[in-house]
Motif scaffolding. Sequence first.
Motif, mmCIF file in Angstrom:
data_model
loop_
_atom_site.group_PDB
_atom_site.id
_atom_site.type_symbol
_atom_site.label_atom_id
_atom_site.label_comp_id
_atom_site.label_asym_id
_atom_site.label_seq_id
_atom_site.Cartn_x
_atom_site.Cartn_y
_atom_site.Cartn_z
ATOM 1 N N LEU A 37 -64.332 5.564 28.417
ATOM 2 C CA LEU A 37 -63.783 5.282 29.739
ATOM 3 C C LEU A 37 -64.841 4.698 30.667
ATOM 4 O O LEU A 37 -64.544 3.822 31.472
ATOM 5 N N VAL A 38 -66.080 5.211 30.540
ATOM 6 C CA VAL A 38 -67.163 4.687 31.387
ATOM 7 C C VAL A 38 -67.447 3.237 31.015
ATOM 8 O O VAL A 38 -67.622 2.371 31.873
ATOM 9 N N ASP A 39 -67.436 2.952 29.699
ATOM 10 C CA ASP A 39 -67.702 1.589 29.234
ATOM 11 C C ASP A 39 -66.591 0.625 29.629
ATOM 12 O O ASP A 39 -66.842 -0.530 29.918
ATOM 13 N N ALA A 40 -65.356 1.110 29.538
ATOM 14 C CA ALA A 40 -64.222 0.222 29.819
ATOM 15 C C ALA A 40 -63.307 0.891 30.839
ATOM 16 O O ALA A 40 -62.248 1.411 30.491
ATOM 17 N N PRO A 41 -63.715 0.875 32.125
ATOM 18 C CA PRO A 41 -62.941 1.591 33.146
ATOM 19 C C PRO A 41 -61.521 1.046 33.297
ATOM 20 O O PRO A 41 -60.659 1.729 33.835
ATOM 21 N N ILE A 42 -61.295 -0.169 32.760
ATOM 22 C CA ILE A 42 -59.963 -0.756 32.873
ATOM 23 C C ILE A 42 -58.929 0.106 32.139
ATOM 24 O O ILE A 42 -57.755 0.116 32.474
ATOM 25 N N LEU A 43 -59.419 0.860 31.144
ATOM 26 C CA LEU A 43 -58.501 1.725 30.392
ATOM 27 C C LEU A 43 -57.901 2.801 31.295
ATOM 28 O O LEU A 43 -56.822 3.304 31.021
ATOM 29 N N LEU A 44 -58.631 3.140 32.357
ATOM 30 C CA LEU A 44 -58.080 4.108 33.306
ATOM 31 C C LEU A 44 -56.753 3.607 33.858
ATOM 32 O O LEU A 44 -55.798 4.374 34.009
ATOM 33 N N VAL A 45 -56.702 2.313 34.131
ATOM 34 C CA VAL A 45 -55.471 1.724 34.663
ATOM 35 C C VAL A 45 -54.354 1.841 33.636
ATOM 36 O O VAL A 45 -53.227 2.236 33.941
ATOM 37 N N GLN A 46 -54.709 1.530 32.375
ATOM 38 C CA GLN A 46 -53.720 1.637 31.292
ATOM 39 C C GLN A 46 -53.164 3.063 31.205
ATOM 40 O O GLN A 46 -51.964 3.283 31.136
ATOM 41 N N LEU A 47 -54.081 4.028 31.193
ATOM 42 C CA LEU A 47 -53.653 5.419 31.061
ATOM 43 C C LEU A 47 -52.808 5.848 32.250
ATOM 44 O O LEU A 47 -51.777 6.503 32.097
ATOM 45 N N LEU A 48 -53.253 5.444 33.443
ATOM 46 C CA LEU A 48 -52.540 5.840 34.651
ATOM 47 C C LEU A 48 -51.122 5.271 34.633
ATOM 48 O O LEU A 48 -50.139 5.990 34.852
ATOM 49 N N LEU A 49 -51.019 3.964 34.313
ATOM 50 C CA LEU A 49 -49.699 3.331 34.308
ATOM 51 C C LEU A 49 -48.795 3.957 33.254
ATOM 52 O O LEU A 49 -47.649 4.292 33.527
ATOM 53 N N ASP A 50 -49.338 4.115 32.038
ATOM 54 C CA ASP A 50 -48.527 4.726 30.968
ATOM 55 C C ASP A 50 -48.034 6.099 31.396
ATOM 56 O O ASP A 50 -46.874 6.459 31.179
ATOM 57 N N GLY A 51 -48.928 6.868 32.012
ATOM 58 C CA GLY A 51 -48.577 8.226 32.431
ATOM 59 C C GLY A 51 -47.520 8.230 33.509
ATOM 60 O O GLY A 51 -46.536 8.971 33.436
ATOM 61 N N LEU A 52 -47.711 7.382 34.514
ATOM 62 C CA LEU A 52 -46.754 7.349 35.626
ATOM 63 C C LEU A 52 -45.377 6.909 35.138
ATOM 64 O O LEU A 52 -44.359 7.484 35.521
ATOM 65 N N LEU A 53 -45.374 5.892 34.277
ATOM 66 C CA LEU A 53 -44.089 5.361 33.820
ATOM 67 C C LEU A 53 -43.365 6.380 32.941
ATOM 68 O O LEU A 53 -42.146 6.524 33.008
ATOM 69 N N ALA A 54 -44.125 7.091 32.104
ATOM 70 C CA ALA A 54 -43.495 8.138 31.301
ATOM 71 C C ALA A 54 -43.002 9.256 32.215
ATOM 72 O O ALA A 54 -41.886 9.772 32.054
ATOM 73 N N GLY A 55 -43.836 9.584 33.204
ATOM 74 C CA GLY A 55 -43.480 10.663 34.130
ATOM 75 C C GLY A 55 -42.187 10.383 34.876
ATOM 76 O O GLY A 55 -41.412 11.290 35.160
ATOM 77 N N ALA A 56 -41.937 9.104 35.185
ATOM 78 C CA ALA A 56 -40.730 8.770 35.936
ATOM 79 C C ALA A 56 -39.474 9.156 35.163
ATOM 80 O O ALA A 56 -38.512 9.674 35.741
#
Lengths: 413, 299
Positions: free
Chosen positions: B7-26
């Motif tokens: 995650l530190v190397d590729a912080p963009i993955l945080l966005v991926q995880l956040l979006l996937d999580g939010l969309l599943a959560g909906a």
Amino acid sequence: MFRTTKILPTLCAFTLAWSALATTGVYAAETITLGAAVSFTGKYSTNGMHTKNGYDLAVARINETGGIKVGDNTYELKIIYYDDESTPARGTQLIERLVNQDKVNFILGPYSSGLTKAIAPVTEKYRVPMVEGNGASRALFDQGYRYLFAVLSTSEQYLQSAVDLAAERASAMGKEPSSVRIAGVFENDPFSQDVRAGVLDDAKRHGMKMVIDDKLPPEINDMSTSLTKVRALKPDLLVVSGHAKGAALAIRQVSEMKIDVPMLALTHCDSAQVIDKFGKTAEYALCASQWDRTLSYKDEWFGTAEEYAQLFETTYNYAPPYQAAESTATVLTFVDAFQRAGSIDKEKVRDALATTDRETFYGHIDFDDSGKNIAKPMVLYQVQDGEYKVVAPTKWASSELRHPTPPWAQRQP
Amino acid sequence: MDNITILVDAPILLVQLLLDGLLAGAIFALAAYGMALVWGVMNIINVSQGEYVMLGGFVAVLLAEAGIHPMLGVPLAALLLYLLGWLIYRLVIFRIVDRDLFISLLATFGISILLQQLANQMFGADVRTAEGELGTSFLFDGMVTIANIKLAAALIAVLTGGALWLFLKKSRLGQAIRATAQNARAARIMGIDTDRVYATTFALNAAICGAAGALVAMTWIIHPYFGLVYTIRSFMIVVVAGLGNLLGVIAAGLGLGAAENFAGFVLGVEYQAAFVFTLLVVILLARNLLLGRKRQYLK
């Protein structure tokens, strides 16, 4: 009133006498009864049906071709079925019933490792031989069971050939096999953890590194976190095992998230019907299989594997999945043992089973001391142009492996 | 630790995880919304929640197999499940309203087993999916990919949630539902047909779950026995959000979805569920402490 009470017993006696005459006079063949508790309802009902169809096809074939000659007698086969409702507790009760009430001396296995695990102690207790074709967990074969025999390859072998294939490809491309990096996503259940153990063993043998080793909970419905890791770490081989739901999720989410991985290997593609459901997105996927109709095995009952497949198709109107083929092979193994034992005494049959060493349309069958079949390899399919083609092991391959899988950007939608 | 390095190397993955999580959560939030409604209004913990999700999913699957776009399954599943919900209320649920909580748990548990087995008989035990074929969106140079179906699902989930909230606030029936939730006896005295309110609430819950199920079939997978996952998630979300707080349900659904995804990535997926349940305990404890403090203050 008086009259009916007199007539009824007379009629009964007459019918009984007639039927006794009929059975002894006309139908000379005696019957060997096999017993099976199979899942007709519950979560395994689809595979339970494949299992039953496989058993029934074998019985029909044996009886059509004149039955089994055991010593001086000729026997027909019959199966008593019960529905285990896909629950282990019910399975054990039904085996007790088959053995104690129905007086069955030979048991055919249920569907799934879990149910086989549940009933094996019962058949062991009553010293009743069980031959099974649908319980692959290797935990079944370290209990020291004497009466359990399995015609299929055990679960740790499912994806081993994928690891070997990745090593072969690495060498062919001028790289060290040990440079191959593997990502594994395995359901946290006994079967998939066995598959994982096999992959780990093989990775170790080649000196490969597991860069991802995720355990999915059995109620999994989303693989996106693991796939995000795959995107970041770019492994050379992605291995997924999680029954049909794992296969369906992997194909769906790898394509939706556009995850590029040179080699994707799965179990249970055919139960998940990945070709029908996902079409082109399933291309290039590698799938483990116990058996395939294109393999060059044959026997005297069904002929070649292809001939078996054709007979199955005309009988049941669908192509035989390997679950059906291994079930048929289960019955054939019993038949072979009856013939060699020259008796239907269960101890003698058990001893004959233990020395089984023969070819069937399903593959070679040779049990080791723990009762598992060590003579038949797993095969690996690849989805090529909307069909499963055998690509490994190389000895049985009908097609060239297509490798590496091109990135999504270059694939036709 | 390795996972944090990624995650530190590729912080963009945080966005991926956040979006996937939010969309599943909906989608989870949608099912939870229905549970909160039934729990709040009728005081019934409906453990057959997940089975309505599953049945809704099969509606979408069957449509897709008939060559019709499964997106149409969302309204159709809602409609069919509304009818089923009404029927189940008239057959069973009306007998257990105002009864002991234990009875309602048992009754809805029975319904859940019945629906599972019926679905198994009718549709088979196979894993099924409905293909929406909506494609994928690429963000940040293709480093983040989101299946469009997930976006659509989240949008529908949020819209449905909003529409329901408006319905409860503004419409006559919605007001009657809220009045019944506050005090059924008083509502009855004021001339509200509480029996009808209960029937509508229960049917509405089934309809919401049905819509969620159609989305689930297009986003993930369904089979007759996966209902429990959705029942437990709904339960968890409602417990975190608190009863009678329908907007809180959406927030809790999204939050849990995202938290779960991060936990899955960092700790490994095998600890995903453990993490979320631990979080649940922490939230409940914290809330209890806060409440305790409040009481003392009131003294």
